[in-house]
Design a protein around this motif. Structure first.
Motif, PDB file in Angstrom:
ATOM      1  N   THR A  48     -65.612 -12.648  -6.281  1.00 43.58           N
ATOM      2  CA  THR A  48     -66.078 -13.737  -7.141  1.00 43.58           C
ATOM      3  C   THR A  48     -66.911 -13.202  -8.298  1.00 43.58           C
ATOM      4  N   VAL A  49     -67.782 -12.249  -8.011  1.00 45.42           N
ATOM      5  CA  VAL A  49     -68.647 -11.686  -9.047  1.00 45.42           C
ATOM      6  C   VAL A  49     -67.857 -10.756  -9.970  1.00 45.42           C
ATOM      7  N   GLY A  50     -66.698 -10.273  -9.510  1.00 46.58           N
ATOM      8  CA  GLY A  50     -65.882  -9.343 -10.281  1.00 46.58           C
ATOM      9  C   GLY A  50     -65.364  -9.891 -11.600  1.00 46.58           C
ATOM     10  N   GLY A  51     -65.450 -11.163 -11.800  1.00 42.50           N
ATOM     11  CA  GLY A  51     -65.044 -11.748 -13.068  1.00 42.50           C
ATOM     12  C   GLY A  51     -63.709 -12.459 -12.973  1.00 42.50           C
ATOM     13  N   PRO A  52     -63.289 -13.038 -14.076  1.00 45.65           N
ATOM     14  CA  PRO A  52     -62.042 -13.801 -14.081  1.00 45.65           C
ATOM     15  C   PRO A  52     -60.818 -12.903 -13.962  1.00 45.65           C
ATOM     16  N   SER A  53     -59.717 -13.509 -13.578  1.00 49.61           N
ATOM     17  CA  SER A  53     -58.469 -12.755 -13.482  1.00 49.61           C
ATOM     18  C   SER A  53     -57.943 -12.473 -14.886  1.00 49.61           C
ATOM     19  N   GLY A  54     -57.037 -11.535 -14.979  1.00 49.70           N
ATOM     20  CA  GLY A  54     -56.486 -11.169 -16.278  1.00 49.70           C
ATOM     21  C   GLY A  54     -55.235 -10.346 -16.101  1.00 49.70           C
ATOM     22  N   ASN A  55     -54.911  -9.591 -17.113  1.00 44.66           N
ATOM     23  CA  ASN A  55     -53.750  -8.712 -17.048  1.00 44.66           C
ATOM     24  C   ASN A  55     -53.988  -7.613 -16.026  1.00 44.66           C
ATOM     25  N   PRO A  56     -52.916  -7.100 -15.425  1.00 41.72           N
ATOM     26  CA  PRO A  56     -53.104  -5.970 -14.513  1.00 41.72           C
ATOM     27  C   PRO A  56     -53.641  -4.764 -15.279  1.00 41.72           C
ATOM     28  N   PRO A  57     -54.442  -3.928 -14.618  1.00 39.70           N
ATOM     29  CA  PRO A  57     -55.013  -2.774 -15.332  1.00 39.70           C
ATOM     30  C   PRO A  57     -54.017  -1.636 -15.494  1.00 39.70           C
ATOM     31  N   ILE A  58     -52.794  -1.984 -15.909  1.00 41.87           N
ATOM     32  CA  ILE A  58     -51.745  -0.999 -16.136  1.00 41.87           C
ATOM     33  C   ILE A  58     -51.325  -1.144 -17.594  1.00 41.87           C
ATOM     34  N   ARG A  59     -51.257  -0.057 -18.297  1.00 45.38           N
ATOM     35  CA  ARG A  59     -50.969  -0.099 -19.726  1.00 45.38           C
ATOM     36  C   ARG A  59     -49.579  -0.697 -19.984  1.00 45.38           C
ATOM     37  N   GLY A  60     -49.542  -1.695 -20.875  1.00 40.43           N
ATOM     38  CA  GLY A  60     -48.285  -2.302 -21.265  1.00 40.43           C
ATOM     39  C   GLY A  60     -47.867  -3.490 -20.411  1.00 40.43           C
ATOM     40  N   THR A  67     -55.295 -12.617 -22.160  1.00 39.83           N
ATOM     41  CA  THR A  67     -55.769 -11.766 -23.246  1.00 39.83           C
ATOM     42  C   THR A  67     -56.670 -10.638 -22.744  1.00 39.83           C
ATOM     43  N   MET A  68     -57.305 -10.836 -21.581  1.00 41.43           N
ATOM     44  CA  MET A  68     -58.214  -9.825 -21.029  1.00 41.43           C
ATOM     45  C   MET A  68     -57.524  -9.052 -19.918  1.00 41.43           C
ATOM     46  N   THR A  69     -58.032  -7.852 -19.666  1.00 37.41           N
ATOM     47  CA  THR A  69     -57.558  -7.056 -18.542  1.00 37.41           C
ATOM     48  C   THR A  69     -58.507  -7.265 -17.376  1.00 37.41           C
ATOM     49  N   ALA A  70     -57.956  -7.418 -16.183  1.00 39.67           N
ATOM     50  CA  ALA A  70     -58.781  -7.613 -14.989  1.00 39.67           C
ATOM     51  C   ALA A  70     -59.539  -6.330 -14.672  1.00 39.67           C
TER      52      ALA A  70
END
Length: 154
Positions: A48-60, A67-70
């Motif tokens: 929960t504290v880790g922040g909102p979900s986003g793109n996978p942390p894999i380039r491309g 718009t954000m990376t997780a």
């Protein structure tokens, strides 16, 4: 505060309180369940504290137009915590099994030696306690009143 964050926090609070309640029991199986519940509550808190979900942390890679990376750190910490908690659970289960095989009981009893030492230390404290200690604070002048800068020195 957004309701989206409130529901996981209530769940985390419930898991933590149930886990602490079970940890305070004398039954080893309940203690293990309390340990697991508290560990899962901490994992949910990290997520929960880790922040909102986003793109996978894999380039491309992208997902659903985010718009954000997780942040992968929270997920890595939770994975590590899961492995550690499973190791601790296996260890506590082995201790529980060994205790059951030796004494045919699963409840943790008071250690007789600890009880004896505790009673002995309480008795020793009672013996060392003076009956009545007169108060040294009086209105009469004493040696501390003669210190320079103190009103009693005049």
């Amino acid at each position: 505060m957004n309701v989206t964050y409130l529901i996981p926090l209530i769940l985390i609070g419930g898991l933590t309180s149930a886990g602490v309640y079970l940890l305070l029991e004398r039954n080893l199986t309940r203690m293990l369940l309390g340990l697991l519940l508290t560990g899962n509550a901490v994992n949910l808190l990290i997520l929960t504290v880790g922040g909102p979900s986003g793109n996978p942390p894999i380039r491309g890679r992208t997902s659903d137009g985010e718009t954000m990376t997780a942040d992968p750190l929270a997920q890595g910490m939770i994975l590590t915590a899961i492995v550690i908690s499973m190791g601790i659970a296996a260890f506590v289960l082995a201790l529980t099994y060994r205790s059951y095989r030796l004494s045919r009981e699963e409840d943790v009893a008071n250690d007789l030696e600890d009880t004896r030492v505790s009673q002995r230390s309480d008795f020793a404290l009672d013996e060392d306690r003076p009956e009545h200690v007169p108060s040294k604070d009086t209105d009469a002048p004493d040696e501390l009143d003669a210190l320079p800068g103190h009103e009693g020195s005049r």
